[in-house]
Design a protein around this motif. Sequence first.
Motif, PDB file in Angstrom:
ATOM      1  N   UNK A 117       1.504 -11.612   5.097  1.00  0.00           N
ATOM      2  CA  UNK A 117       0.166 -12.014   4.476  1.00  0.00           C
ATOM      3  C   UNK A 117       0.290 -13.674   4.309  1.00  0.00           C
ATOM      4  N   UNK A 128      -5.459  -8.636   6.946  1.00  0.00           N
ATOM      5  CA  UNK A 128      -4.582  -8.649   5.501  1.00  0.00           C
ATOM      6  C   UNK A 128      -5.444  -7.594   4.869  1.00  0.00           C
ATOM      7  N   UNK A 186      -2.958  -4.529   3.227  1.00  0.00           N
ATOM      8  CA  UNK A 186      -3.199  -4.683   1.837  1.00  0.00           C
ATOM      9  C   UNK A 186      -3.487  -3.020   1.265  1.00  0.00           C
ATOM     10  N   UNK A 187      -4.566  -2.322   1.815  1.00  0.00           N
ATOM     11  CA  UNK A 187      -4.727  -1.080   1.320  1.00  0.00           C
ATOM     12  C   UNK A 187      -3.844   0.002   1.743  1.00  0.00           C
ATOM     13  N   UNK A 238      -0.124  -1.006  -0.145  1.00  0.00           N
ATOM     14  CA  UNK A 238      -0.134  -1.927  -1.446  1.00  0.00           C
ATOM     15  C   UNK A 238       1.149  -1.468  -2.408  1.00  0.00           C
ATOM     16  N   UNK A 263       3.947  -3.866  -1.825  1.00  0.00           N
ATOM     17  CA  UNK A 263       3.192  -5.102  -2.199  1.00  0.00           C
ATOM     18  C   UNK A 263       3.468  -5.353  -3.791  1.00  0.00           C
ATOM     19  N   UNK A 264       3.094  -3.988  -4.609  1.00  0.00           N
ATOM     20  CA  UNK A 264       3.297  -4.258  -5.978  1.00  0.00           C
ATOM     21  C   UNK A 264       4.895  -4.324  -6.286  1.00  0.00           C
ATOM     22  N   UNK A 285       5.968  -7.813  -5.695  1.00  0.00           N
ATOM     23  CA  UNK A 285       5.678  -8.533  -6.710  1.00  0.00           C
ATOM     24  C   UNK A 285       6.511  -8.378  -7.749  1.00  0.00           C
ATOM     25  N   UNK A 286       6.868  -7.462  -8.199  1.00  0.00           N
ATOM     26  CA  UNK A 286       7.558  -7.033  -9.532  1.00  0.00           C
ATOM     27  C   UNK A 286       8.971  -7.824  -9.371  1.00  0.00           C
TER      28      UNK A 286
END
Lengths: 373, 336
Positions: free
Chosen positions: A301, A352, A356-357, A360, A363-364, A367-368
């Motif tokens: 991304x 992207x 993303x979908x 996801x 990705x989450x 991020x955490x």
Amino acid sequence: MVRSKQGKLLNITMQLSVLLLVVIWVVPTFGLLVSSLRDKNQISVNGWWKALTTTEQSLIARTDDLDKQQVIDDKYVLKGKIETTHPISAFGVRSQEPKAFQAGQTADLGNNQSMTVNADGSYSLSSPTAFEAGRGKRIFYTTEVPPRFTLDNYREVLSAQGLGRSFINSLTVAIPSTIIPILVAAYAAYALAWMRFPGRSLIIAMVVGLLVVPLQMSLIPLLRLYNEVGLAKTYLGVWLAHMGFGLPLAIYLLRNYIVGLPKEIMESARVDGATHFNIFQRIVLPLSFPALASFAIFQFLWTWNDLLVAIVFLSSSDDQLVLTARLRAMLGTLGGNWEILTASAFVTIFVPLMVFFGLQRYLVRGMLAGSVK
Amino acid sequence: MALQLFYAFITVALGLFGAAFYFYGSNLLLDKLFPLTTDSHAKTARNLRITNAIRPWLFLGPALLALGLYLVYPAVDSIRLSFYDRNGEHFVGFSNYTWLLSDAEFWRAFKNNMLWLLIVPALSTFFGLIIAAMTDRIWWGNIAKSLVFMPMAISFVGASIIWKFVYDYRAEGEQIGLLNAVVQFFGGTPEPWITLPFWNNLFLMVILIWIQTGFAMVILSAALRGISEETLEAAVIDGANGMQIFFRIMVPQIWGTIAVVWTTITITVLKVFDIVLAMTNGQWNTQVLANMMYDWMFRGGGDFGRGAAIAVIIMLLVIPIMIWNIRRANQEMEGQ
């Protein structure tokens, strides 16, 4: 009882507030998508939220030359037809009042002359005395254009505007930039997680520090270096730059994950005589798949959406202009052509959004793990 | 065109193969040079010590090299170049900095940046927090979250087009920009939002808030779920209402995470450049430091000294957060 009633009310207000926020968040993108699919004449006439209504289009035509008039029932009459694909709703004979008359009504032109224009475009001009020969009279008319959706804008931007080529360029930048750093980062992360050596915590602190160093600090020295060694305006230079810039996050994220893997597995493997190299290859790498995927998505991304690195290290020639850079150039030159801009923007955000979908979850998770706790 | 993609895939293959070859080969070499199966115990012990000391550096080598070349060396060199002239050839002392301090554009960019720093992290975190708290309690919360999170995937340039379309203004004819249409609907007069000094800064910030709220929401949502049920139950038994539970019980327990989200967005704000470049290129008093730095890299053939000086200013603004992050990471590691 009172309590549950209150609870219900609270829940409904909560649902409505969330709905409102979600609508605000989604509507701008939705408007872009709708506009990119509209007929380009309609985009400039009214807002995309009216895409499903019929639009009015104001046009001008001329009757046939006046010497074609005929005499019918003691009157001089000129009959003809305006070529129109959509029904005419109103017409006028003066530019100030283009919608003075409904279709089918008779307009008084003065001097006992009159004109009728029907919805299908047929008109008749009549007068008790002969018309002076000459060019035909102007007719201002309004047609009702039904809503029209089309892929024409996409065809236009992908070929004529060179977006297709830029799409390939963006892929060319993003794929190697995503894949190459993974292995390098994974080995480093393992060393920082499970090996004991002097300077380890110093290196971890350095990685954490480098996470926030602004890219701007690197640009000028690297540009000078690249100009000297000939890496400026090459894909190789961009791949390496993206790898360097992506490594702090990659190492940090992977280390956080790998350090959390069960200690017992590592230790029993060590006892069985496995080397660090074997443990990494056989145990850590397969177990770290979710973290590797998270990083890969981030990096993809980031490299796909990047503008700064691309415009500093790549040229603006057709074979190196990536999507974001092309989009930015279009914003400057095609400011008002919303059919081009909306379709182009959607082409660039399509990939992207799919990533993303589709992914996801990873990705989450990434991020955490990736935000400094 | 196809050739270019082919070239990219070859590079991927070569890069992966090269990395694998390096790690495999160097480890093998180390094991061959210092074998652990020797005739004497002392020798084995010595070899084990040596391999244990060397191997981490084999693992770390390529990463350290790339970090050094692409981040550490350039950062140091940028500081050096900020004391040199436009071509980086002649030492000019502090003159780039004194120029900055007397440059009106710099101060405007600096003030705008401060405004961005105050507003964007605050509003993104605020919206992220309330959306996280509310979506956790409704049945379609995950769909709502996913939609708010979506702008994270969109490039800053793409987002700029999306919002430029929202802000579109027409001097005559029907307004096709959503904002002006809404303003008109409520009886106001349409305005060219992007060129309205001062307020246009806020309209640019909306774009970044729109993107970053999803990030804040995801992190804060996880933190909220980590709050112990017991404290909530105790609060309910004591008769606390929803607002009290949220502000007195939940928020204090996730202060740490809120700070992390806030600082992470702050860093993003300091680096923001694409939005300003695409929307206004700094016109109409919207300049920010990152865009000004890019501008000076190429303006009039490029002035590397001034560009580097602006980069150093951005870096100085980042340093407090950097130190804070390193401290926290160190504290966390001591627990491991």
